[in-house]
Design an enzyme around this catalytic site. Structure first.
Site, PDB file in Angstrom:
ATOM      1  CG  ASN A 103      -0.391  -0.107   2.552  1.00  0.00           C
ATOM      2  OD1 ASN A 103       0.735  -0.654   2.706  1.00  0.00           O
ATOM      3  ND2 ASN A 103      -1.089   0.265   3.619  1.00  0.00           N
TER       4      ASN A 103
ATOM      5  CG  HIS B 227       8.056  -4.582  -1.658  1.00  0.00           C
ATOM      6  ND1 HIS B 227       6.614  -4.410  -0.928  1.00  0.00           N
ATOM      7  CD2 HIS B 227       8.436  -3.502  -1.916  1.00  0.00           C
ATOM      8  CE1 HIS B 227       6.254  -3.227  -0.993  1.00  0.00           C
ATOM      9  NE2 HIS B 227       7.363  -2.504  -1.329  1.00  0.00           N
TER      10      HIS B 227
ATOM     11  CB  SER C  35       3.585 -11.261  -4.970  1.00  0.00           C
ATOM     12  OG  SER C  35       2.493 -11.177  -4.799  1.00  0.00           O
TER      13      SER C  35
ATOM     14  CD  GLU D 208       2.223  -0.117  10.546  1.00  0.00           C
ATOM     15  OE1 GLU D 208       0.679  -0.352  10.662  1.00  0.00           O
ATOM     16  OE2 GLU D 208       2.382   0.347   9.476  1.00  0.00           O
TER      17      GLU D 208
ATOM     18  CB  CYS E 197      -2.283   0.615   8.569  1.00  0.00           C
ATOM     19  SG  CYS E 197      -1.541  -0.789   7.730  1.00  0.00           S
TER      20      CYS E 197
ATOM     21  CD  GLU F 280      -6.817  -2.862   8.350  1.00  0.00           C
ATOM     22  OE1 GLU F 280      -6.206  -1.652   8.399  1.00  0.00           O
ATOM     23  OE2 GLU F 280      -6.282  -3.816   8.604  1.00  0.00           O
TER      24      GLU F 280
END
Length: 437
Positions: free
Chosen positions: A130, A154, A156, A220, A254, A343
């Site tokens: 993101n 990272h 994909s 995080e 987030c 979320e």
């Protein structure tokens, strides 16, 4: 095995990347261990080389931003802002790193006693799509400056960005590897620490693997941040800021405000004006310079949002600003009549009213997450509320945002440890006591 990346707006293929097997990942870690033994010994050299890395990112800002947006759908203007923020992060640590890592002397009965901050070794950083540069930078730059070497795994869908970041760092102490989550989890045992940003579910798996092998970790994780609007608020400012607070990065952040808790006396007016603002944003191709909302990062992410919307429709009144298409989800407001525990990673704002400050605090904390909270209104009331809010950050009359100068992280299921500031650079150091008689 190959990973294929796609533009989530057009569906066009962007690239194919061969997956590195566990032996290749182990080999990369072994090489990074050798490099780290040299990298750790000269702080001034690290400063100089990271300064050159910064120049590379600045020179290639537009190309990098275009690649990031193409792979994961972020509006181009926001990708450019992300690169700019990363340059600020470089500057902050290049200016303050030596001070942060200096020996800390403590007066005791010894002739000399002090605390050193020595690097741990090779740190694996497992990062999400993101914020494909910022998330990497805020984990990698302080770890590198502290004398560690870094292996990046990272997401994909941003594999091209991952390799571009390695190219721009241009350091023997930093390497990107294209592999799977299962393989990188297995590789944790060969590292000296791991930093992860992503979902709480994935974080639990990675934390368990790190704990099993006694490796230091920083997490995080997810968030369902409250945006509390008191009756004393400047309504114009609260409404205006609710746009970026929720819709940044197509709602895939987030720390985006996801639950809007509004004093009952201004609830109807706030919701009405919020809907008007949400209806006015430009939606479309993320590579157009005036786009504010682009596509979600992938078809699978769109499917998750569709399923969540089916649930949310039974829990409140839906106010949609238009029809969705492809991987594009238009900004939507839901006037909730009860809590939703998950979320929501898309441009969907959940709104509820409250009567008292005590009720607002209870609603704010009624979530398994605790990443950030934004309070709008009388600043003294905001400061009164801050100690009772379960979150890593409380921003009063400001949206929640990470800042290199301040520690960042969460509580409860939003994470463990801190990034950024002095606290962040010390996470992957051995806090070592030295006693000299």
């Amino acid at each position: 095995m190959e990973i294929t990346t796609f533009n989530p707006y057009t569906g066009s293929e962007l690239g194919k990347y061969k997956v590195t097997a566990i032996d290749g990942v182990k080999s990369a870690i072994s090489e990074l261990k050798k490099v780290q033994l040299i990298w750790r010994d000269n702080f001034d050299n690290r400063i100089d080389m990271l300064g050159e890395s910064r120049k590379n990112f600045e020179k290639n800002a537009e190309n990098l931003a275009n690649l990031m947006s193409s792979e994961m759908g972020k509006p181009l203007s926001q990708s450019l802002a992300e690169v700019k923020k990363t340059l600020w992060l470089f500057d902050y640590y290049l200016e303050n790193g030596k001070k942060f890592l200096s020996n800390e002397y403590v007066q005791t009965e010894a002739r000399k006693s002090y605390i050193r901050f020595d690097p741990l070794g090779v740190i694996i950083i497992i990062m999400p799509w993101n914020f494909p540069l910022w998330q990497v930078a805020r984990a990698a730059i302080p770890a590198l400056l502290a004398g560690n070497s870094v292996l990046l795994k990272h997401a994909s869908i941003v594999s091209g960005t991952s390799l571009k970041i390695q190219e721009l760092f241009n350091l023997g102490a930093f390497k990107s590897v294209i592999t799977t989550g299962k393989i990188i989890d297995e590789a944790i045992k060969y590292s000296d620490g791991v930093s992860f940003t992503g979902s709480t579910a994935a974080g639990s798996i990675i934390a368990a693997e790190a704990a099993r092998n006694i490796k230091k970790f920083v997490m995080e994780l997810g968030g369902s941040d409250p945006y509390i609007v008191l009756d004393s608020t400047n309504l114009d400012e609260a409404v205006k800021n609710s746009v970026y607070a929720r819709l940044q990065n197509n709602g895939q952040s987030c720390i985006a405000s996801k639950r809007f808790l509004v004093n009952q006396d201004i609830y109807d007016e706030f919701t009405k004006r919020m809907f008007e603002e949400y209806s006015s944003v430009k939606v479309g191709d993320q590579l157009n310079k005036d786009t504010y909302i682009g596509p979600l990062s992938s078809t699978s992410q769109k499917e998750i949002i569709d399923k969540q919307m089916d649930d949310l429709k039974t829990m409140g009144t839906v106010m949609a600003t238009g029809e969705n298409y492809g991987n594009v989800v238009r900004p939507t407001i839901i006037k909730m009549n009860r809590d939703y525990g998950e979320e929501v990673f898309g441009p969907i704002a959940m709104v509820r009213s409250f009567k008292t400050i005590e009720e607002a605090i209870k609603l704010a904390n009624d979530t398994p997450y605790g990443l950030g909270c934004s309070i709008w209104g009388d600043s003294e009331k905001g400061e009164y509320m801050a100690p009772y809010i379960d979150s890593g950050t409380v921003s009063i009359n400001k949206i929640v945002a990470s800042d290199p100068r301040l520690p960042f992280g969460g509580t409860k299921k939003s994470g463990i440890g801190r990034e950024l500031s002095r606290y962040g650079i010390l996470e992957f150091t051995n806090v070592k006591t030295v006693w000299v008689n």
